[in-house]
Design an enzyme around this catalytic site. Structure first.
Site, PDB file in Angstrom:
ATOM      1  N   GLY A 154      30.910   0.865  28.024  1.00 23.62           N
ATOM      2  CA  GLY A 154      31.816  -0.263  28.198  1.00 23.62           C
ATOM      3  C   GLY A 154      33.163  -0.142  27.508  1.00 23.62           C
ATOM      4  O   GLY A 154      33.761  -1.153  27.133  1.00 23.62           O
ATOM      5  N   THR A 155      33.675   1.083  27.392  1.00 27.24           N
ATOM      6  CA  THR A 155      35.013   1.200  26.782  1.00 27.24           C
ATOM      7  C   THR A 155      36.083   0.600  27.694  1.00 27.24           C
ATOM      8  O   THR A 155      37.084   0.064  27.210  1.00 27.24           O
ATOM      9  CB  THR A 155      35.379   2.660  26.427  1.00 27.24           C
ATOM     10  N   MET A 205      27.100   2.033  37.540  1.00 23.80           N
ATOM     11  CA  MET A 205      26.470   3.195  38.165  1.00 23.80           C
ATOM     12  C   MET A 205      25.516   2.819  39.297  1.00 23.80           C
ATOM     13  O   MET A 205      24.361   3.257  39.326  1.00 23.80           O
ATOM     14  CB  MET A 205      25.711   4.003  37.102  1.00 23.80           C
ATOM     15  N   HIS A 214      38.205   5.077  38.939  1.00 20.84           N
ATOM     16  CA  HIS A 214      37.615   6.400  39.116  1.00 20.84           C
ATOM     17  C   HIS A 214      38.410   7.384  38.257  1.00 20.84           C
ATOM     18  O   HIS A 214      39.644   7.380  38.304  1.00 20.84           O
ATOM     19  CB  HIS A 214      37.677   6.806  40.599  1.00 20.84           C
TER      20      HIS A 214
HETATM   21  C1  GRF Z   1      34.603   5.888  33.016  1.00 22.90           C
HETATM   22  O1  GRF Z   1      34.929   7.246  32.953  1.00 22.90           O
HETATM   23  C2  GRF Z   1      34.922   5.367  34.380  1.00 22.90           C
HETATM   24  O2  GRF Z   1      36.036   5.951  34.954  1.00 22.90           O
HETATM   25  C3  GRF Z   1      33.704   5.768  35.137  1.00 22.90           C
HETATM   26  O3  GRF Z   1      32.641   5.563  34.239  1.00 22.90           O
HETATM   27  C4  GRF Z   1      33.111   5.666  32.907  1.00 22.90           C
HETATM   28  C5  GRF Z   1      32.740   4.396  32.196  1.00 22.90           C
HETATM   29  O4  GRF Z   1      32.931   4.413  30.833  1.00 22.90           O
HETATM   30  N1  GRF Z   1      33.636   5.090  36.396  1.00 22.90           N
HETATM   31  P1  GRF Z   1      32.815   3.079  29.987  1.00 22.90           P
HETATM   32  O5  GRF Z   1      31.419   2.495  30.188  1.00 22.90           O
HETATM   33  O6  GRF Z   1      33.881   2.118  30.439  1.00 22.90           O
HETATM   34  O7  GRF Z   1      33.018   3.495  28.571  1.00 22.90           O
END
Ligand code: GRF
Length: 202
Positions: free
Chosen positions: A16-17, A95, A114
């Protein structure tokens, strides 16, 4: 600009960054036309849920496993969207590939990030580190991130924003992933959320 803010749901699966970047942008005023009112995780124990909790935002977990089928999973998501009067769905590292049955109900109201410059290294099978592995394998000197609307084609919806990032000699997929996040994802995702929210509320 209208006074009303777009009610945003952020769908997550992991760290969730990107959710954090959006929440920070809300605080700093970069996002002013929308407000995150709900975080939905499709995996139990995702750290993103902690981030929601820390920010005092309502969080729900809906898993494919528990709901039993993609259809039932999407029906539950739909129910949550209606219950919380959601205007905009933001996929931030979510996902699960949502089917047309779901996406067609929210035209131009679902956006995704993406970690590559679409149409490169995108579509089915290109997720997580695989995207960066493919970019390094091809030897591109520039990669980046793309925010796009979500339709029934994986990574196929209209492009909203893109930002390029340099690939350096000796990059590993992990190093490149981090640079793309820092220099592109966390920068353009909040900007795109503001842009789309403002358009929706105009
Ligand atoms: C990111 O690289 C985003 O582009 C991809 O999944 C990753 C998610 O990272 N779709 P986070 O959970 O937001 O840290």
């Amino acid at each position: 600009m209208s006074e009303k803010k777009a009610r945003i749901a952020v769908f997550v699966s992991g760290g969730g960054t990107n959710l954090q970047a959006i929440l920070d942008a809300q605080k700093s005023g970069i996002i002013k036309s929308g407000e995150v009112v709900l975080v939905v995780s499709n995996s139990e124990g995702a750290y993103a849920l902690e981030r929601a909790k820390n920010a005092g935002i309502k969080a729900e977990t809906v898993t494919r496993k528990k709901t039993g089928s993609q259809e039932a999973f999407e029906a539950e998501l739909e129910r949550l969207m209606a219950e919380n009067k959601i205007d905009l769905i933001v996929l931030a590292g979510f996902m699960n590939i949502l089917t047309e049955n779901f996406t067609s109900k929210y035209p131009k109201r679902i956006i995704n990030i993406h970690p590559a410059l679409i149409p490169s290294f995108c579509g089915k099978g290109f997720y997580g580190l695989k995207v960066h592995e493919a970019a390094l394998e091809r030897g591109v000197k520039l990669t980046g991130a793309t925010v796009h609307y979500v339709n029934e084609i994986a990574d196929g919806g209209e492009i909203i924003m893109q930002k390029a990032v340099e690939v350096h000699d000796g990059d590993t997929p992990e190093v490149l992933q981090r640079r793309v996040m820092e220099q592109a994802e966390w920068v353009i995702f909040p900007q795109a959320v503001e842009k789309v929210s403002a358009e929706l509320m105009a």
